[in-house]
Design a protein around this motif. Structure first.
Motif, mmCIF file in Angstrom:
data_model
loop_
_atom_site.group_PDB
_atom_site.id
_atom_site.type_symbol
_atom_site.label_atom_id
_atom_site.label_comp_id
_atom_site.label_asym_id
_atom_site.label_seq_id
_atom_site.Cartn_x
_atom_site.Cartn_y
_atom_site.Cartn_z
ATOM 1 N N TRP A 212 0.877 -1.149 -0.038
ATOM 2 C CA TRP A 212 0.007 -0.011 0.052
ATOM 3 C C TRP A 212 1.038 1.325 0.071
ATOM 4 O O TRP A 212 2.055 1.331 0.739
ATOM 5 N N PHE A 213 0.569 2.251 -0.472
ATOM 6 C CA PHE A 213 1.268 3.346 -0.766
ATOM 7 C C PHE A 213 1.155 4.255 0.763
ATOM 8 O O PHE A 213 0.092 4.278 1.378
ATOM 9 N N THR A 214 2.408 4.741 0.889
ATOM 10 C CA THR A 214 2.562 5.315 2.392
ATOM 11 C C THR A 214 3.740 6.587 2.061
ATOM 12 O O THR A 214 4.620 6.242 1.387
ATOM 13 N N PRO A 215 3.500 7.924 2.349
ATOM 14 C CA PRO A 215 4.537 8.647 2.388
ATOM 15 C C PRO A 215 5.704 8.178 2.882
ATOM 16 O O PRO A 215 5.890 7.782 3.843
ATOM 17 N N LEU A 216 7.009 8.511 2.272
ATOM 18 C CA LEU A 216 8.248 8.160 2.915
ATOM 19 C C LEU A 216 8.789 9.120 3.769
ATOM 20 O O LEU A 216 8.320 10.258 3.806
ATOM 21 N N ARG A 217 9.659 8.640 4.685
ATOM 22 C CA ARG A 217 10.023 9.313 5.688
ATOM 23 C C ARG A 217 11.771 9.402 5.862
ATOM 24 O O ARG A 217 12.371 8.366 5.393
ATOM 25 N N ASP A 218 12.569 10.407 6.087
ATOM 26 C CA ASP A 218 13.867 10.330 6.141
ATOM 27 C C ASP A 218 14.338 9.422 7.600
ATOM 28 O O ASP A 218 14.778 10.169 8.598
ATOM 29 N N THR A 219 14.348 8.263 7.554
ATOM 30 C CA THR A 219 14.641 7.347 8.505
ATOM 31 C C THR A 219 15.162 6.038 8.011
ATOM 32 O O THR A 219 15.207 5.904 6.481
ATOM 33 N N ASN A 223 12.752 -4.170 7.587
ATOM 34 C CA ASN A 223 11.869 -4.960 7.031
ATOM 35 C C ASN A 223 10.325 -4.166 6.698
ATOM 36 O O ASN A 223 9.376 -4.933 7.023
ATOM 37 N N PHE A 224 10.657 -3.487 5.848
ATOM 38 C CA PHE A 224 9.361 -2.440 5.365
ATOM 39 C C PHE A 224 8.592 -3.019 4.738
ATOM 40 O O PHE A 224 8.923 -3.638 3.429
ATOM 41 N N VAL A 225 7.165 -3.175 4.653
ATOM 42 C CA VAL A 225 6.233 -3.901 3.712
ATOM 43 C C VAL A 225 5.017 -2.934 3.370
ATOM 44 O O VAL A 225 3.987 -3.263 3.026
ATOM 45 N N GLY A 226 5.438 -1.508 3.664
ATOM 46 C CA GLY A 226 4.371 -0.489 2.867
ATOM 47 C C GLY A 226 3.509 0.046 4.349
ATOM 48 O O GLY A 226 3.958 -0.310 5.116
ATOM 49 N N ALA A 227 2.307 0.465 3.712
ATOM 50 C CA ALA A 227 1.414 0.991 4.653
ATOM 51 C C ALA A 227 0.512 -0.075 5.321
ATOM 52 O O ALA A 227 0.335 -0.826 4.728
ATOM 53 N N PRO A 228 0.032 0.088 6.531
ATOM 54 C CA PRO A 228 -0.902 -0.959 6.993
ATOM 55 C C PRO A 228 -2.192 -1.063 6.235
ATOM 56 O O PRO A 228 -2.919 -1.826 6.232
ATOM 57 N N GLY A 277 8.999 -16.216 -0.370
ATOM 58 C CA GLY A 277 9.880 -16.116 0.878
ATOM 59 C C GLY A 277 8.892 -15.450 2.157
ATOM 60 O O GLY A 277 7.905 -14.735 1.929
ATOM 61 N N ALA A 278 9.407 -15.645 3.265
ATOM 62 C CA ALA A 278 8.625 -15.144 4.722
ATOM 63 C C ALA A 278 9.425 -14.139 5.102
ATOM 64 O O ALA A 278 10.666 -13.823 4.958
ATOM 65 N N ILE A 279 8.717 -13.193 5.688
ATOM 66 C CA ILE A 279 9.134 -12.053 6.344
ATOM 67 C C ILE A 279 8.936 -11.885 8.029
ATOM 68 O O ILE A 279 7.340 -11.828 8.019
ATOM 69 N N GLU A 280 9.368 -12.332 8.520
ATOM 70 C CA GLU A 280 9.350 -12.859 9.918
ATOM 71 C C GLU A 280 8.678 -11.678 10.826
ATOM 72 O O GLU A 280 7.950 -11.971 11.786
ATOM 73 N N SER A 281 9.456 -10.498 10.506
ATOM 74 C CA SER A 281 9.019 -9.467 11.548
ATOM 75 C C SER A 281 8.829 -8.132 10.548
ATOM 76 O O SER A 281 9.680 -7.322 10.480
ATOM 77 N N PRO A 282 7.818 -8.154 10.097
ATOM 78 C CA PRO A 282 7.387 -7.122 9.126
ATOM 79 C C PRO A 282 7.052 -5.893 9.784
ATOM 80 O O PRO A 282 6.744 -5.805 10.961
ATOM 81 N N VAL A 283 7.393 -4.640 9.284
ATOM 82 C CA VAL A 283 7.240 -3.424 9.772
ATOM 83 C C VAL A 283 6.339 -2.411 8.576
ATOM 84 O O VAL A 283 6.822 -2.286 7.676
ATOM 85 N N TRP A 284 5.138 -2.039 9.231
ATOM 86 C CA TRP A 284 4.526 -1.228 8.292
ATOM 87 C C TRP A 284 4.824 0.387 8.870
ATOM 88 O O TRP A 284 5.115 0.553 9.947
ATOM 89 N N LEU A 285 4.552 1.201 7.762
ATOM 90 C CA LEU A 285 4.779 2.624 8.223
ATOM 91 C C LEU A 285 3.545 3.335 7.902
ATOM 92 O O LEU A 285 2.792 3.386 6.839
ATOM 93 N N GLY A 286 2.990 3.974 9.072
ATOM 94 C CA GLY A 286 1.575 4.502 8.877
ATOM 95 C C GLY A 286 1.739 5.932 7.973
ATOM 96 O O GLY A 286 2.936 6.554 7.806
#
Length: 902
Positions: A212-219, A223-228, A277-286
């Motif tokens: 899903w589209f989410t604005p990017l951040r300078d960070t 394991n980024f997987v997009g927006a929630p 493949g599996a992404i065991e610890s995914p992180v979404w960015l709101g």
């Protein structure tokens, strides 16, 4: 590369130790065992990304705001990615076998990924509850779609995975682009092949990724997987450019297409490749930039709510037990987004106000004695207007409206265990008025903590926290044979029916006729405490936190607990049929409260509420038009000037700038002259008695496109509201209040509507990207240099003439407007972004000018002048749109011509 020289010098000076060190490091990297090493997958390349990082987006100030800034992503895993785009042969499509499969929606790609996982003996990464297909077999929606990143399965690559794989396999100049493709799709792997055997990462077809589209951040995100979620627009990310793009515009950082890409979008230049493949610890960015490690997924969308609750005017509030925060879904805004209000308050038992604008909650839990406070706040993204009830102890707030019309909140002084009668009666039940964001003075109703609900007139109340207690005509009693019960909820419609759960008691077992587990059955009792019906929980689940929905005595919401006791889902349940629909899925989601605004239609309706005014359908590219229809039916009597056209008019003409007229911008996407004529003749002309002028966009470069995304017939033909209007002769005799009420009831807002409504349909494009100062960079996505489109353009011109003649019969004048495009197209053979030979465009405009010269009721305002316009470069938003500054110029000129015509 900047370290190469010193590194070589170092190795020359210390040959032995340097050589050994490098070979050891290389050997360690080569010998590292990946969990994926044991897999042998056809046409897939293993990408050893563990411990590596990649940057997505860019810091290039000339790039689109969607692509900025650059964000770093670190991988804790390896993955496979397809060596080529999925082909027609692999998908069973009727086209040349080695061509990439195109015209695939995101949903089509998901279904193919699942199919391949199942065929090869893997679990699936995607689950869903239902599918909707169009007449051509493309999947337009997957109900209840959930992506499970931790499953070892085929899936679409994440944006970060795609970019990391592309970095080592990137050569746009050697890929298929509009300079060498002949504007035609090419067989896979017939251009540049990278060192990982990957081909066509740049060009040929643009590719779906999973995010899903989410604005990017300078960070930096691991394991980024997009927006929630997809927000109200449901926007997805696509990558890589296509055979239609100029080589200079194909880059790794671009995240979108010309227009907003949603899951149901499809085009002849968009395909996909798979990942595995599996992404065991995914992180979404709101959207707020905060990282999320687990998400609450919306499984039922706005259309599902419409089918079950009878309206889009609905909201769901609940407690996210992982965070303790209040969260909600606003189906009036599309219903695809879970909004969580973060603060330090612990939120239990939320309840939504009768008008849907406020939510009350407490800080204490049912069945637990102790301190608790009641708060109210606005049901918005930040939970504004927070106020606290200034009493010593208050719990389990419930809204109701008194016969006087006052809105009050009923609460109890203690929500603890009610088994001990003396302790129960030490507590009491109160109510307090709430108006304009403030509490009134609390007043005591009676003794006893009846937190399950109080009826109108205070003659009936229930409680369920160990025992099912009732207060009937001032008399306290215990129901259900004194057996254990909980989660009592009094119906909100004065039928005095009580919903509750039990613990597999004898009374319940006798009524059901079979044994069951604790909370596996929800019971309904009448006003005398007699059991009248029951509902079994969905298989594999039990109920918890049951609450009646507003405005009904048979629908309720509940948390569903799995075999491990995890409150994994929230469902809506019909207590008559026993059928249910899952609304949300998450780790721990508690205490649902569902608000819906029923239709206010008195008497027996002569209209079909499932069709009348229902202008939006999932999967159709008509959400802008659906919002315009809602605006139109509320303002049609006032309209003096109407604006028709595609996005160039939608963004280009601001009604609020023309103060002497009531102007309505009916601009929409898609739109050609056929669409403008259809909306004018069937809606505006019959229903706008004060109409003086029609402003219509003249865009011949877009009129020839015969793609279902652009075909207005495809976006109207299958939409119930438009079909219902046509069946009823477009209400030429006038519309009733009942009809307008149904339009309201069947309306769902989104960001485009919210941005357009204050400006009577105009959407301002914020940004000053500007047109290229050297005028050398263009984007042409269709090659029409070899096509004779004169017949198509003549048909569109004939439609314009028909529109003018129809307007003239009513004394209405028509102004045709061509919006300015980037002047860079003067150096090409194309009129604009979508092609059309410049010579043919010139001939067409000569016909328009000739028609202007001989027709008194038509004027033509050419603001492009084949690229020789006087708009400054700074007002360009992209190649064929102007920003809000350019819109001010265009609007002022339109206004000036209208004044002349009058």
């Amino acid at each position: 590369m900047r370290f190469l020289v010193p590194f070589v010098v170092f190795c020359l000076c210390f040959l032995c130790s340097c050589s050994n060190s490098v070979s050891e490091w290389e050997r360690e990297e080569q010998n590292r065992i990946s969990p994926l090493d044991s897999f042998e997958l056809k046409d897939m390349s293993l990408v050893r990304s563990f411990g590596k990082k990649v940057s997505i987006g860019t810091d290039n100030s000339s790039a689109s705001l969607k692509d900025r800034p650059s964000m770093r992503v670190v991988f804790d895993y390896d993955f496979f990615i397809g060596t080529h785009e999925i082909t027609c042969a692999e998908m069973g499509r009727p086209c040349e076998d080695s061509l990439p499969a195109t015209r695939v929606t995101y949903f089509d790609a998901v279904l193919y990924a699942n199919k391949r996982s199942i065929e090869e003996g893997f679990d699936t990464a995607y689950s869903y509850t239902g599918a909707t297909f169009d007449a051509f077999g493309s999947c337009m929606n997957l109900d209840g779609l959930v992506f499970s990143p931790s499953v070892m399965a085929y899936r679409l690559p994440t944006e970060a995975e795609w970019v990391y794989a592309a970095e080592r396999n990137w050569n746009p100049e050697k890929g298929w682009h509009n300079g060498n493709s002949g504007f035609e799709l090419q067989n896979v792997c017939t251009s540049f092949v990278g060192e990982d055997s990957l081909c066509d990462m740049a060009g040929n077809v643009m590719e779906w990724v999973n995010d899903w589209f989410t604005p990017l951040r300078d960070t930096t995100v691991r394991n980024f997987v997009g927006a929630p979620d997809g927000g109200t627009l449901g926007e997805r990310v696509v990558k890589g450019g296509s055979y239609r793009n100029a080589v200079g515009s194909i880059n790794r950082y671009s995240r979108g297409d010309i227009y907003t890409v949603t899951s149901a979008s499809q085009s002849d230049y968009v395909g996909f490749r798979l990942a595995f493949g599996a992404i065991e610890s995914p992180v979404w960015l709101g959207k707020d930039g905060k990282q999320v490690n687990s998400v609450v997924s919306v499984l039922a969308g706005a259309m599902d709510i419409r089918r079950w609750a009878g309206t889009f005017k609905a909201k769901l509030a609940f407690r996210n037990d992982e965070t303790g925060n209040l969260a909600f879904v606003d189906y009036t805004q599309g219903g695809s987004v879970v909004t969580e209000i973060e603060d330090t308050l612990n939120v239990y038992h939320p309840d939504i106000s009768p008008d849907g604008n406020w939510v009350a909650f407490c800080t204490g839990l049912e069945g637990v004695r102790g301190k608790s406070s009641v708060y109210v706040r606005s049901l918005d993204s930040i939970g504004s207007g927070l106020v606290k009830l200034d009493v010593e102890n208050a719990a389990i707030p419930r809204w109701r409206v008194l016969e006087s019309g006052d809105t009050v909140i009923v609460y109890v002084t203690d929500a603890g265990n009610n088994k001990d009668e003396s302790v129960f009666k030490q507590a009491s039940t109160w109510q307090v008025r709430f108006s304009k964001g403030k509490f009134g003075t609390p007043e005591k109703l009676f003794g006893g903590a009846y937190h399950g609900g109080v009826s109108d007139g205070n003659s009936f109340a229930v409680s369920g926290a160990r025992l099912l207690r009732a207060r009937v005509a001032g008399v306290d009693t215990v129901w259900y044979n004194g057996e254990q019960a909980c989660n009592a909820s009094l119906s909100k419609d004065n039928s005095k029916q009580t919903l509750f759960l039990d613990f597999a008691s004898r009374t319940g077992t006798d009524f059901v006729g079979k044994s069951y587990g604790a909370h596996e059955v929800a019971f309904v009792a009448d006003s005398a405490g007699r059991l009248v019906r029951y509902v079994m929980a969905p298989e594999g689940y039990a109920f918890d936190h049951t609450e009646w929905m507003q405005g009904t005595n048979h629908m309720f919401v509940a948390s569903l607990t799995d075999a491990n006791g995890r409150h994994a889902r929230i469902a809506m349940v019909d207590s008559y049929s026993g059928k249910s629909v899952v609304l949300l899925e998450g780790e721990e989601i508690w205490h649902p409260a569902f608000w819906a605004l029923p239709m206010d239609v008195s008497g027996e309706s002569s209209l079909n509420p499932d069709s009348a005014g229902l202008y939006f359908v999932e999967g159709k590219e008509n959400h802008v038009l659906a919002g315009k229809m809602h605006m139109f039916w509320h303002n049609h009597d006032s309209i003096e000037v109407v604006v028709f056209g595609n996005s160039r008019m939608l963004f280009g003409v601001n009604p609020m700038q023309m103060e002497d007229y009531y102007v309505f911008n009916f601009g929409t996407v898609p739109c050609d002259m056929n669409a403008s004529y259809y909306m004018f003749s069937n809606y505006v002309l019959p229903h706008s008695p004060n109409l003086k002028f029609v402003v219509v966009g003249i865009d011949p470069d877009m009129w020839w496109i015969d793609d279902t995304e652009w075909n207005i017939d495809n976006n109207i033909k299958y939409v119930p509201g438009f079909a219902y209007d046509a069946y009823h002769g477009f209400w030429k005799e006038g519309v009733s209040d009942e009809f307008v009420q149904m339009v309201d009831n069947n309306f769902r807002a989104d960001n485009d509507y919210n941005n357009a409504a204050p400006y009577r349909g105009w959407i301002q494009l914020i940004g000053e990207h500007g047109w290229d100062k050297d005028l050398s960079s263009t984007e042409i996505v269709n090659d029409t240099t070899d096509s004779d489109l004169s017949k198509t353009l003549d048909q569109e011109l004939e439609m314009l003439v028909n529109l003018v003649n129809m307007a003239k019969d009513r004394g209405v004048k028509v102004l045709g407007v061509t919006a300015p495009l980037c002047p860079c197209y003067k150096k090409t053979g194309a009129y604009g972004r979508y092609g059309l030979r410049r010579s043919q465009a010139k001939e067409f405009f000569e016909k328009i000018h000739a028609y202007d010269a001989r027709e008194d009721y038509f004027r033509f305002l050419d603001e492009n002048k084949m690229g020789d316009h006087d708009y400054p470069l700074e007002v360009g938003f992209d190649y064929d749109h102007i920003n809000y500054v350019g819109s001010a110029i265009l609007t002022s000129r339109v206004y000036y011509v209208l004044r002349q015509m009058e």
